[in-house]
Design a protein around this motif. Sequence first.
Motif, PDB file in Angstrom:
ATOM      1  N   GLN A  56       0.805  -1.222   0.000  1.00 23.21           N
ATOM      2  CA  GLN A  56       0.000   0.000   0.000  1.00 23.21           C
ATOM      3  C   GLN A  56       0.843   1.278   0.000  1.00 23.21           C
ATOM      4  O   GLN A  56       0.316   2.381  -0.101  1.00 23.21           O
ATOM      5  N   ALA A 101      -2.731   1.286  -4.382  1.00 17.45           N
ATOM      6  CA  ALA A 101      -2.056   1.992  -3.287  1.00 17.45           C
ATOM      7  C   ALA A 101      -2.507   3.450  -3.226  1.00 17.45           C
ATOM      8  O   ALA A 101      -2.727   4.001  -2.139  1.00 17.45           O
ATOM      9  N   TYR A 104      -5.983   3.522  -1.820  1.00 19.51           N
ATOM     10  CA  TYR A 104      -5.896   3.191  -0.394  1.00 19.51           C
ATOM     11  C   TYR A 104      -5.490   4.416   0.421  1.00 19.51           C
ATOM     12  O   TYR A 104      -6.019   4.665   1.505  1.00 19.51           O
ATOM     13  N   ARG A 105      -4.551   5.197  -0.118  1.00 23.69           N
ATOM     14  CA  ARG A 105      -4.042   6.377   0.587  1.00 23.69           C
ATOM     15  C   ARG A 105      -4.864   7.635   0.300  1.00 23.69           C
ATOM     16  O   ARG A 105      -4.590   8.694   0.863  1.00 23.69           O
ATOM     17  N   PHE A 152      -6.598  -3.457   1.125  1.00 22.51           N
ATOM     18  CA  PHE A 152      -5.647  -3.225   0.041  1.00 22.51           C
ATOM     19  C   PHE A 152      -5.614  -4.413  -0.912  1.00 22.51           C
ATOM     20  O   PHE A 152      -5.604  -4.238  -2.143  1.00 22.51           O
TER      21      PHE A 152
END
Length: 198
Positions: A56, A101, A104-105, A152
């Motif tokens: 991630q 990723a 996810y962020r 993730f």
Amino acid sequence: MTTVHPIRIGVLGTHSTGKTTLLKRIEMELRAEGVTVARTGRLGKRAAAAGLPKMQHHTAASTEWIITQGIADELAAAAQGAEVVLIDRAAHDAVAYFHAALEYRGEVPPRLERERLLVLASTQLSKYDLLFATVLDQDVPVDTSHDYDARFRHLVDQHLHRLLDQDAIAHQRVTSAPYSQADAIDRAVQHCLKEALV
């Protein structure tokens, strides 16, 4: 078996969905037929060893490293005389991890950066004879020695299959069902043996 260029068989998929196991089984079957096989892999671990982020935490730089290192590994295997190169994490796999990723962020990279990485991965498509994409089955338990983030892992699966479908990339989906695995192995082996006779 004699081929001018090695047969390249790639596999993509989120972590712990059987990519490496599938390739090991294909390799075993081909070696039993006397085929010279090379298998690439461990790109995530090697990226981390080089000081690059993974999972991630993926960045454009780590994605580019994984794609280009994978290309280098394939070329080295071919130069060493492999008749079949089995690719653990074909190029689009790294792009899917990057997109996952970012989601996810909660980040959005510059459009040109995303396009550049996708173009880089796409340059490899014509080299693959077969592509297998594993499908996440959340009912299959994950090795508890791995500290995987379930969200993730699911995002990678979503982004990977979306990329393959959006760009109409020819591939075969491989589920956790034994018949699906067996079908993929048989297709890979038969393709290689047929090419040997051409």
